[in-house]
Design an enzyme around this catalytic site. Structure first.
Site, PDB file in Angstrom:
ATOM      1  N   LYS A 100       0.859  -1.185   0.000  1.00  0.00           N
ATOM      2  CA  LYS A 100       0.000   0.000   0.000  1.00  0.00           C
ATOM      3  C   LYS A 100       0.895   1.234   0.000  1.00  0.00           C
ATOM      4  O   LYS A 100       1.646   1.477   0.943  1.00  0.00           O
ATOM      5  CB  LYS A 100      -0.918   0.019   1.217  1.00  0.00           C
ATOM      6  N   GLY A 161      -8.270   9.556   9.923  1.00  0.00           N
ATOM      7  CA  GLY A 161      -8.546   9.694  11.347  1.00  0.00           C
ATOM      8  C   GLY A 161      -9.631  10.677  11.702  1.00  0.00           C
ATOM      9  O   GLY A 161      -9.906  10.898  12.883  1.00  0.00           O
ATOM     10  N   ALA A 187      -9.646   5.754   4.470  1.00  0.00           N
ATOM     11  CA  ALA A 187      -9.545   6.916   5.365  1.00  0.00           C
ATOM     12  C   ALA A 187     -10.865   7.650   5.513  1.00  0.00           C
ATOM     13  O   ALA A 187     -11.595   7.851   4.542  1.00  0.00           O
ATOM     14  CB  ALA A 187      -8.464   7.904   4.915  1.00  0.00           C
ATOM     15  N   GLY A 188     -11.140   8.053   6.753  1.00  0.00           N
ATOM     16  CA  GLY A 188     -12.270   8.917   7.044  1.00  0.00           C
ATOM     17  C   GLY A 188     -13.526   8.227   7.522  1.00  0.00           C
ATOM     18  O   GLY A 188     -14.451   8.884   8.006  1.00  0.00           O
ATOM     19  N   ASN A 209      -8.870   1.895  10.041  1.00  0.00           N
ATOM     20  CA  ASN A 209      -8.097   1.584  11.232  1.00  0.00           C
ATOM     21  C   ASN A 209      -8.658   2.323  12.444  1.00  0.00           C
ATOM     22  O   ASN A 209      -9.186   1.723  13.376  1.00  0.00           O
ATOM     23  CB  ASN A 209      -6.628   1.912  11.014  1.00  0.00           C
ATOM     24  N   THR A 210      -8.583   3.653  12.416  1.00  0.00           N
ATOM     25  CA  THR A 210      -8.960   4.456  13.573  1.00  0.00           C
ATOM     26  C   THR A 210     -10.405   4.225  13.993  1.00  0.00           C
ATOM     27  O   THR A 210     -10.711   4.201  15.195  1.00  0.00           O
ATOM     28  CB  THR A 210      -8.735   5.950  13.290  1.00  0.00           C
TER      29      THR A 210
END
Length: 260
Positions: A100, A161, A187-188, A209-210
């Site tokens: 990635k 995040g 993301a997001g 992830n977050t």
């Protein structure tokens, strides 16, 4: 449902997850198991996968025999840094080519530096890497990355995040409609409904992830994200009803009414 195919390999799960921000490797593994994810991404500059023999190795908790490890270049701000990082990752993972790529432009918001991303992608593809690439939600640049030879294009839903969800669904639809490789939102995403919306738009998968690691109950959130991705995919395949403004359409039959 059709499986997700990346670089010629088929996966049952369309949810990809990260490994950072958990309290320990045990929680990381528990969340991954709850998510059902088969592809797990690892920040090479921040996580030990064999670089330091004196420290715990993430691969002991998440073995490559069970998961597809996706090394990433989080923390890289130039094409050269990203390329060097992934060369190291390939050595540590015994020649594993899937990676990635992310090249960041601004440490305050982690938005991608697209000129450096394109430069790094060209080099990595020429060196035989199978590149999945984090990028801006720009339809033109996404197509350029596909044409370079990236095996998956990963536009952001919103800032890394942020948990803001899908802020520009129209760009994502343009990207999806023009793509010949998998489009994976990266993301997001903040909660399961965000993941479902991404899949309803037609995305091939979602990486996060977050949203899981920073939930009050990461294991439960991982399970919720799994269901959100699955529900969104099924809704996309089923095809939603058309929106009808000011045009009532009773859900009950109108013929054969009693007394008619």
């Amino acid at each position: 449902m059709h499986q997700l195919t990346i670089a010629g390999k088929a996966y049952r799960s369309r949810l990809l997850v990260g490994t950072g921000k958990y309290k320990d490797f045990a929680e990381t593994r528990a969340a991954i198991d709850a998510s059902g994810a088969e592809i797990v991404t690892v920040a090479i500059r921040r996580t030990n996968i064999g670089q330091d023999a004196s420290q715990p190795n993430l691969l002991d908790a998440i073995p490559p025999s069970k998961f597809t490890i996706l090394p990433n270049t989080a923390g890289c701000y130039t094409a050269d840094d990203a390329v060097r990082t992934l060369r190291l990752a390939r050595e540590l993972l015994d020649g594993h080519p899937l990676c990635k790529l992310e090249v960041l432009g601004d440490p305050t918001n982690l938005f991608p530096n697209m000129p450096e991303t394109l430069k790094a992608a060209e080099t990595l593809v020429k060196e035989g890497f199978q590149v999945m690439v984090y990028c801006a939600d720009d339809p033109i640049q996404c197509k350029m990355l596909e044409e370079i030879g990236c095996v998956a294009v990963m536009p952001l839903a919103s800032l890394i995040g942020s948990g803001m969800g899908i802020v520009n669904p129209w760009n994502l639809r343009l990207i999806i409609d023009n793509a010949k490789v998998p489009i994976i939102v990266d993301a997001g995403v903040g909660t399961a409904s965000d993941a479902a919306i991404a899949m309803e738009l037609g995305c091939d998968g979602v990486l996060m992830n977050t949203a899981i690691a920073h939930a009050k109950d990461p294991i439960l959130m991982a399970s919720a994200m799994k269901k959100g991705v699955e529900a969104g995919r099924e809704a996309f395949l089923a095809g939603r009803m058309a929106r009808k403004y000011y045009s009532a359409d009773p859900s009950s039959p109108t013929s054969g009414l009693i007394g008619s």
